[in-house]
Design a protein around this motif. Structure first.
Motif, PDB file in Angstrom:
ATOM      1  N   THR A 138       1.468   0.203  -7.805  1.00  0.00           N
ATOM      2  CA  THR A 138       2.642  -0.661  -7.714  1.00  0.00           C
ATOM      3  C   THR A 138       2.610  -1.383  -6.370  1.00  0.00           C
ATOM      4  O   THR A 138       1.905  -0.956  -5.438  1.00  0.00           O
ATOM      5  CB  THR A 138       3.950   0.143  -7.821  1.00  0.00           C
TER       6      THR A 138
ATOM      7  N   ARG B  99       4.902  -1.368  -4.262  1.00  0.00           N
ATOM      8  CA  ARG B  99       5.425  -0.408  -3.285  1.00  0.00           C
ATOM      9  C   ARG B  99       4.336   0.552  -2.812  1.00  0.00           C
ATOM     10  O   ARG B  99       4.236   0.854  -1.615  1.00  0.00           O
ATOM     11  CB  ARG B  99       6.589   0.371  -3.905  1.00  0.00           C
ATOM     12  N   GLU B 100       3.506   1.028  -3.712  1.00  0.00           N
ATOM     13  CA  GLU B 100       2.428   1.961  -3.333  1.00  0.00           C
ATOM     14  C   GLU B 100       1.402   1.289  -2.423  1.00  0.00           C
ATOM     15  O   GLU B 100       0.921   1.907  -1.467  1.00  0.00           O
ATOM     16  CB  GLU B 100       1.743   2.514  -4.586  1.00  0.00           C
TER      17      GLU B 100
ATOM     18  N   ARG C 134       2.029  -1.264  -0.397  1.00  0.00           N
ATOM     19  CA  ARG C 134       2.700  -1.457   0.900  1.00  0.00           C
ATOM     20  C   ARG C 134       2.792  -0.151   1.676  1.00  0.00           C
ATOM     21  O   ARG C 134       2.547  -0.120   2.888  1.00  0.00           O
ATOM     22  CB  ARG C 134       4.092  -2.041   0.694  1.00  0.00           C
ATOM     23  N   GLU C 135       3.159   0.936   1.000  1.00  0.00           N
ATOM     24  CA  GLU C 135       3.287   2.227   1.675  1.00  0.00           C
ATOM     25  C   GLU C 135       1.940   2.732   2.181  1.00  0.00           C
ATOM     26  O   GLU C 135       1.849   3.267   3.293  1.00  0.00           O
ATOM     27  CB  GLU C 135       3.926   3.260   0.746  1.00  0.00           C
TER      28      GLU C 135
END
Length: 94
Positions: A34, A36-37, A39-40
């Motif tokens: 994702t 988000r994954e 970016r994290e």
């Protein structure tokens, strides 16, 4: 962690190790993870780089937006992990 090294994980490792084109690798990351994954994960690498350069938790938190918990986890991996962050940081400094 030995039970994590399945044939499927080995296939993923082979694919990642073989890809040298950044655009193709990015396309794979977009398909696998994702937003988000991604970016994290990239944030954690930035945290590792800052920790390695001696920056304080407060400086890192301000610069990256990472929580103190995330910074502490990355710090623990840098000190006691399996060497993945160190290898990544060495790659970035080459």
């Amino acid at each position: 962690m030995a039970d994590l090294r399945t044939p499927e994980v080995e296939d993923l490792l082979e694919v990642l190790a073989d890809m040298s084109d950044k655009d193709t690798l990015f396309a794979l990351l977009e398909d696998l993870f994702t937003i988000r994954e991604i970016r994290e994960s990239s944030q954690r690498l930035a945290v590792a780089r800052m920790l390695d350069s001696g920056r304080s938790y407060a400086q890192i938190e301000e610069a990256t937006g990472a929580s103190a918990t995330t910074i502490a986890r990355v710090s623990k991996c840098l000190s006691y992990g399996s060497g993945g962050y160190r290898a990544a940081l060495d790659t970035l400094t080459e």
